[in-house]
Design a protein around this motif. Structure first.
Motif, PDB file in Angstrom:
ATOM      1  N   SER A 199      39.152  41.685  24.907  1.00 62.84           N
ATOM      2  CA  SER A 199      39.872  41.911  26.160  1.00 62.84           C
ATOM      3  C   SER A 199      39.179  43.009  26.944  1.00 62.84           C
ATOM      4  O   SER A 199      39.041  44.129  26.449  1.00 62.84           O
ATOM      5  CB  SER A 199      41.324  42.335  25.880  1.00 62.84           C
ATOM      6  OG  SER A 199      41.999  41.315  25.190  1.00 62.84           O
ATOM      7  N   ARG A 210      46.586  50.488  33.951  1.00 61.65           N
ATOM      8  CA  ARG A 210      46.185  49.121  33.630  1.00 61.65           C
ATOM      9  C   ARG A 210      46.673  48.160  34.708  1.00 61.65           C
ATOM     10  O   ARG A 210      47.826  48.201  35.131  1.00 61.65           O
ATOM     11  CB  ARG A 210      46.755  48.729  32.265  1.00 61.65           C
ATOM     12  CG  ARG A 210      46.341  47.335  31.790  1.00 61.65           C
ATOM     13  CD  ARG A 210      47.015  47.014  30.459  1.00 61.65           C
ATOM     14  NE  ARG A 210      46.485  47.833  29.396  1.00 61.65           N
ATOM     15  CZ  ARG A 210      45.510  47.441  28.565  1.00 61.65           C
ATOM     16  NH1 ARG A 210      44.990  46.234  28.702  1.00 61.65           N
ATOM     17  NH2 ARG A 210      45.076  48.226  27.618  1.00 61.65           N
ATOM     18  N   PHE A 211      45.773  47.278  35.161  1.00 61.85           N
ATOM     19  CA  PHE A 211      46.099  46.357  36.245  1.00 61.85           C
ATOM     20  C   PHE A 211      46.024  44.888  35.803  1.00 61.85           C
ATOM     21  O   PHE A 211      46.929  44.108  36.062  1.00 61.85           O
ATOM     22  CB  PHE A 211      45.145  46.595  37.426  1.00 61.85           C
ATOM     23  CG  PHE A 211      45.351  45.666  38.584  1.00 61.85           C
ATOM     24  CD1 PHE A 211      46.422  45.820  39.447  1.00 61.85           C
ATOM     25  CD2 PHE A 211      44.477  44.610  38.809  1.00 61.85           C
ATOM     26  CE1 PHE A 211      46.617  44.954  40.514  1.00 61.85           C
ATOM     27  CE2 PHE A 211      44.658  43.739  39.871  1.00 61.85           C
ATOM     28  CZ  PHE A 211      45.734  43.916  40.724  1.00 61.85           C
ATOM     29  N   GLN A 212      44.931  44.507  35.142  1.00 60.81           N
ATOM     30  CA  GLN A 212      44.766  43.117  34.714  1.00 60.81           C
ATOM     31  C   GLN A 212      43.847  43.052  33.503  1.00 60.81           C
ATOM     32  O   GLN A 212      42.856  43.786  33.423  1.00 60.81           O
ATOM     33  CB  GLN A 212      44.182  42.258  35.853  1.00 60.81           C
ATOM     34  CG  GLN A 212      44.063  40.773  35.507  1.00 60.81           C
ATOM     35  CD  GLN A 212      43.468  39.954  36.652  1.00 60.81           C
ATOM     36  OE1 GLN A 212      43.183  40.461  37.730  1.00 60.81           O
ATOM     37  NE2 GLN A 212      43.257  38.657  36.406  1.00 60.81           N
ATOM     38  N   THR A 213      44.188  42.178  32.562  1.00 57.96           N
ATOM     39  CA  THR A 213      43.370  41.969  31.368  1.00 57.96           C
ATOM     40  C   THR A 213      42.667  40.616  31.468  1.00 57.96           C
ATOM     41  O   THR A 213      43.282  39.611  31.819  1.00 57.96           O
ATOM     42  CB  THR A 213      44.243  42.016  30.102  1.00 57.96           C
ATOM     43  OG1 THR A 213      44.887  43.295  30.031  1.00 57.96           O
ATOM     44  CG2 THR A 213      43.407  41.803  28.858  1.00 57.96           C
ATOM     45  N   LEU A 214      41.371  40.614  31.152  1.00 61.16           N
ATOM     46  CA  LEU A 214      40.582  39.385  31.195  1.00 61.16           C
ATOM     47  C   LEU A 214      39.923  39.161  29.839  1.00 61.16           C
ATOM     48  O   LEU A 214      39.415  40.108  29.221  1.00 61.16           O
ATOM     49  CB  LEU A 214      39.514  39.475  32.289  1.00 61.16           C
ATOM     50  CG  LEU A 214      40.047  39.569  33.727  1.00 61.16           C
ATOM     51  CD1 LEU A 214      38.936  39.953  34.685  1.00 61.16           C
ATOM     52  CD2 LEU A 214      40.682  38.259  34.149  1.00 61.16           C
ATOM     53  N   TYR A 270      34.530  35.836  38.667  1.00 64.40           N
ATOM     54  CA  TYR A 270      35.941  35.828  39.054  1.00 64.40           C
ATOM     55  C   TYR A 270      36.053  36.119  40.544  1.00 64.40           C
ATOM     56  O   TYR A 270      35.242  36.856  41.108  1.00 64.40           O
ATOM     57  CB  TYR A 270      36.730  36.886  38.278  1.00 64.40           C
ATOM     58  CG  TYR A 270      36.776  36.658  36.784  1.00 64.40           C
ATOM     59  CD1 TYR A 270      37.792  35.913  36.200  1.00 64.40           C
ATOM     60  CD2 TYR A 270      35.792  37.211  35.954  1.00 64.40           C
ATOM     61  CE1 TYR A 270      37.836  35.716  34.825  1.00 64.40           C
ATOM     62  CE2 TYR A 270      35.827  37.017  34.578  1.00 64.40           C
ATOM     63  CZ  TYR A 270      36.856  36.263  34.025  1.00 64.40           C
ATOM     64  OH  TYR A 270      36.891  36.054  32.672  1.00 64.40           O
ATOM     65  N   TRP A 314      38.885  37.264  43.679  1.00 62.20           N
ATOM     66  CA  TRP A 314      40.191  37.849  43.969  1.00 62.20           C
ATOM     67  C   TRP A 314      41.050  36.853  44.741  1.00 62.20           C
ATOM     68  O   TRP A 314      40.636  36.309  45.761  1.00 62.20           O
ATOM     69  CB  TRP A 314      40.021  39.126  44.777  1.00 62.20           C
ATOM     70  CG  TRP A 314      41.313  39.738  45.240  1.00 62.20           C
ATOM     71  CD1 TRP A 314      41.815  39.759  46.501  1.00 62.20           C
ATOM     72  CD2 TRP A 314      42.273  40.436  44.433  1.00 62.20           C
ATOM     73  NE1 TRP A 314      43.012  40.424  46.539  1.00 62.20           N
ATOM     74  CE2 TRP A 314      43.326  40.853  45.279  1.00 62.20           C
ATOM     75  CE3 TRP A 314      42.337  40.747  43.079  1.00 62.20           C
ATOM     76  CZ2 TRP A 314      44.426  41.561  44.819  1.00 62.20           C
ATOM     77  CZ3 TRP A 314      43.425  41.451  42.616  1.00 62.20           C
ATOM     78  CH2 TRP A 314      44.458  41.849  43.470  1.00 62.20           C
ATOM     79  N   THR A 318      48.048  35.633  44.542  1.00 59.11           N
ATOM     80  CA  THR A 318      48.524  36.029  43.207  1.00 59.11           C
ATOM     81  C   THR A 318      48.227  37.492  42.902  1.00 59.11           C
ATOM     82  O   THR A 318      48.681  38.013  41.886  1.00 59.11           O
ATOM     83  CB  THR A 318      47.890  35.146  42.130  1.00 59.11           C
ATOM     84  OG1 THR A 318      46.458  35.331  42.149  1.00 59.11           O
ATOM     85  CG2 THR A 318      48.210  33.674  42.370  1.00 59.11           C
ATOM     86  N   LYS A 319      47.430  38.148  43.776  1.00 61.37           N
ATOM     87  CA  LYS A 319      47.040  39.550  43.569  1.00 61.37           C
ATOM     88  C   LYS A 319      46.365  39.734  42.217  1.00 61.37           C
ATOM     89  O   LYS A 319      46.672  40.664  41.456  1.00 61.37           O
ATOM     90  CB  LYS A 319      48.251  40.487  43.682  1.00 61.37           C
ATOM     91  CG  LYS A 319      49.015  40.393  44.992  1.00 61.37           C
ATOM     92  CD  LYS A 319      48.189  40.868  46.165  1.00 61.37           C
ATOM     93  CE  LYS A 319      48.970  40.830  47.469  1.00 61.37           C
ATOM     94  NZ  LYS A 319      48.140  41.185  48.630  1.00 61.37           N
ATOM     95  N   SER A 320      45.439  38.840  41.903  1.00 68.06           N
ATOM     96  CA  SER A 320      44.732  38.922  40.627  1.00 68.06           C
ATOM     97  C   SER A 320      43.384  38.235  40.761  1.00 68.06           C
ATOM     98  O   SER A 320      43.134  37.483  41.715  1.00 68.06           O
ATOM     99  CB  SER A 320      45.543  38.260  39.513  1.00 68.06           C
ATOM    100  OG  SER A 320      45.699  36.870  39.772  1.00 68.06           O
ATOM    101  N   GLU A 333      40.756  35.470  39.479  1.00 68.43           N
ATOM    102  CA  GLU A 333      40.810  34.168  38.833  1.00 68.43           C
ATOM    103  C   GLU A 333      39.407  33.604  38.700  1.00 68.43           C
ATOM    104  O   GLU A 333      38.512  33.928  39.484  1.00 68.43           O
ATOM    105  CB  GLU A 333      41.687  33.209  39.652  1.00 68.43           C
ATOM    106  CG  GLU A 333      43.138  33.678  39.764  1.00 68.43           C
ATOM    107  CD  GLU A 333      43.979  32.776  40.657  1.00 68.43           C
ATOM    108  OE1 GLU A 333      43.397  31.849  41.271  1.00 68.43           O
ATOM    109  OE2 GLU A 333      45.203  32.999  40.744  1.00 68.43           O
TER     110      GLU A 333
END
Length: 656
Positions: A389, A404-408, A446, A448, A452-454, A456
């Motif tokens: 991760s 923490r904002f997003q895990t990939l 990826y 933005w 979805t504010k993430s 992808e």
């Protein structure tokens, strides 16, 4: 000059002498127009374009002044007078039409190319279905060949026609004049916006501008005043706005350059320098040039663990920070804040075998993304998934911390690269391997998602032991180059340069590298370079060779590929860092291992033109893993991290 959709163009309010010039000024010592040529034009028609013809440009022969005979008799009745005046007007109109040698004009449904053919007859070649009157920018290439005519709109498939008569090879232009945006009169003047208009003799210019990441704005030769695109989205309704420059000068020691300050000047009294903000960085206008004299040790920073990477960046309102990727999972990684005495610990962040940090911004929001090569002890996915991760952190202005904002999900991620194309933000991860043996796997781009504010998944790119990504832009082209390090058997693998085409990356060029660990792009004047750090040579069970060449490549603009420029002997190099001081340019290499010891010199090279880069300073390092250059309050610094000892060092560059 006016602006539409964030792009600048010229609007013609009336025919003007500044938009007219002799053909001899462009076609020197040439009495005949080229029989093969291209016309490249970027323009914007409005929805309201009338049904009448509008001239984008014209080439006219000089006016013929005919004197009336002194003995002309007056007509004896009104009817005769009316007939004579009508005849004179018709003759005058036909005479003006007869003056045209060449022209490009537009009506609502058709693009017309006009030229004087054999016998003095004006020929018309028309292109239907171009759909240009849609209030959008378009780039056209009209290519005239010996047996064909091609019109390419926005780099799409060309419209082609084979005329019954070829373009004349003896079209006399002696004494003629070009008129831009008109045919020299109010009637037929161009009502839209014009951004570029280029004549390319003897060639189909399509391949000069296509493919393009922005085909509707492909650039061949845009005037400098128009080439600096302003901020997109300021006029949400898409209306055309006039552009006015307001050059204000701010004075002080520190200034952050942002989109809001684009075009403004800053004077730094300490550096005695004047700088212009281009929306991202300050460009030197005038400066009391510095020269590097020697290097001083400024700070020895004791860290909680060995460090694989350092990322130095600014957080508005806080100051200069450094994120350090520590190897130890127990202690995690640390973010430091710069003070005049050096870096001080500011925040600890839990990481798992961190290998790299990358800082990026979206608007006013600041982010950090870490490359984790290990797994969380409490992770929920199975061991067989062989997945790690990596985490994106966002700066909280309220808490003044990264949260923490997003895990990939990643696979032994070695590096992240953040970049922007067409106002869209992307992240590229270098997935090094899956498990212990599978190195040929997908790395991921990826994108933005504003809804979805993430981030992808946007695109997968197959890589081979990927170690590093480097994004850069040359003119209208966007490139992404990967450092491929190992395929499971040998380190002699191809690293790949990708180019952005129609919304995704495609292979541009492959270069043989040897455990490539880093790419560094830099420019010196108009020259574009790429430096690769080669780690070592290994094949099968044979011995590794750590003393090998790392290579600098230069972009050949004509051949459209990178060619070898200079080889430099390095010792398991893992990083290049380019920087400039005044008018001098430098490269520093992170030498990490020579086959026997991790304690060896990393070397600072100076640019010397024809000689390339020559060594000027030898800096003792221990398992050097990264170099970072930064400036603070008029002083310049270099910082290195160690992958073999819990320390990092900051050096001060003394100048004179």
């Amino acid at each position: 000059m006016k602006e539409a959709d964030g792009v600048r163009g010229v609007h013609f309010s009336s025919p003007h002498t500044s938009m007219s010039f002799p053909s001899s000024q462009l076609l020197v010592n040439c009495d005949l127009f080229p029989k093969e040529f291209s016309i490249v034009v970027t323009l914007k028609f409005t929805h309201s374009v009338s049904k009448r013809n509008e001239y984008i440009f014209s080439l006219l022969e000089p006016k013929k002044v005919e004197k009336r005979e002194a003995g002309d008799k007056k007509d004896e009745n009104n009817k005769g007078n009316i007939l004579e005046r009508t005849k004179e007007r018709r003759q005058k109109s036909n005479g003006e039409r007869g003056r045209i040698i060449l022209g490009l004009r537009f009506s609502r449904k058709r693009l017309h190319f006009l030229f004087r053919g054999h016998g003095g007859v004006v020929e018309h070649w028309g292109f239907r279905g171009t759909r240009l009157a849609d209030n959008r920018w378009h780039t056209l290439v009209l290519a005239i060949g010996s047996h064909h005519v091609r019109l390419t709109v926005d780099c799409s498939s060309p419209l082609e026609m084979v005329p019954s008569k070829p373009f004349p090879s003896d079209l006399n232009i002696q004494g003629s004049r070009f008129y831009i945006g008109s045919r020299g009169k109010w009637k037929g003047s161009y009502s839209g916006l014009l951004r570029q208009l280029v004549l390319v003799p003897g060639s189909d210019a399509t391949h000069h501008i296509c493919p393009s990441s922005e085909p509707h704005l492909s650039v061949l030769s845009v005037p400098p005043l128009l080439s600096d695109l302003s901020i997109m989205g300021k006029e949400a309704d898409g209306h055309v706005i006039s552009y006015e420059t307001q050059e204000r000068v701010s004075v002080g020691l520190e200034r952050a350059c942002s989109e809001l300050l684009q075009g403004q000047l800053w004077f730094n009294p300490l550096r005695k320098g004047l700088y212009l903000c281009d929306g991202t960085v300050w460009i030197t206008v005038l400066e009391d040039h510095k020269r590097l004299d020697y290097v001083l040790e400024h700070q020895v920073l004791t860290t909680s663990s060995e460090t694989h990477d350092v990322e130095v960046f600014q957080v508005p309102g806080i100051g200069l920070m450094a994120a350090m990727a520590h190897r130890s999972t127990a202690s995690g990684s640390a973010v430091y804040l710069w003070s005049q005495t050096g870096f001080q610990l500011y925040q600890n962040i839990s990481t798992y075998g961190a290998l790299a940090w990358r800082h990026f911004s979206m608007g006013k929001k600041v982010f950090l993304v870490v490359s984790n090569s290990g797994s969380r002890p409490d992770k929920h996915f199975s061991k067989e998934s062989e997945t790690d991760s990596s985490v994106i952190y966002k700066w909280s202005r309220k808490r003044k911390r990264f949260v923490r904002f997003q895990t990939l999900q990643t696979h032994c991620a070695r590096d992240w690269e953040a970049f922007t194309i067409n106002q869209q933000t992307y992240l590229a991860v270098a997935n090094h391997r899956q498990g212990n043996h599978n190195h040929t796997i997908n790395s991921v781009i990826y994108k933005w998602n504003q809804l979805t504010k993430s981030f992808e998944v946007h695109q997968f790119l197959l890589t081979t032991g990927a170690y590093d990504w480097e994004f850069f832009t040359v003119g209208p082209y966007h490139f992404l180059v990967v450092a491929n390090a190992f395929d499971g058997v040998t380190t002699s693998v191809d690293s790949v340069i990708y180019v952005w085409v129609n919304g995704s990356f495609q292979v541009f060029q492959t270069i043989k590298t040897f455990c490539a660990t880093d790419w560094e792009m830099f420019q010196i004047g108009s020259r574009v370079f790429l430096a690769v750090a080669n780690g070592h040579r290994l094949h099968g069970n044979g011995p590794s060779r750590y003393t090998i060449n790392s290579t600098i490549y230069e972009l050949d603009m004509n051949g459209k590929l990178f060619v070898r420029f200079q080889d430099i002997v390095t010792y398991s190099a893992v990083d290049w860092e380019f920087f400039s001081l005044g008018e001098e340019y430098f490269l520093v290499v992170a030498n990490s291992f020579n086959g026997e010891s991790y304690s060896l010199n990393s070397i600072l090279y100076r640019w010397q033109g024809y000689e390339g880069f020559v060594p000027v300073h030898w800096l003792p390092t221990i398992g050097c893993s990264d170099w970072e250059f930064f400036s603070s309050k008029g002083e310049s610094y270099l910082m290195y991290s160690s992958a073999k000892a819990p320390l990092s060092k900051v050096f001060k560059l003394k100048t004179y």
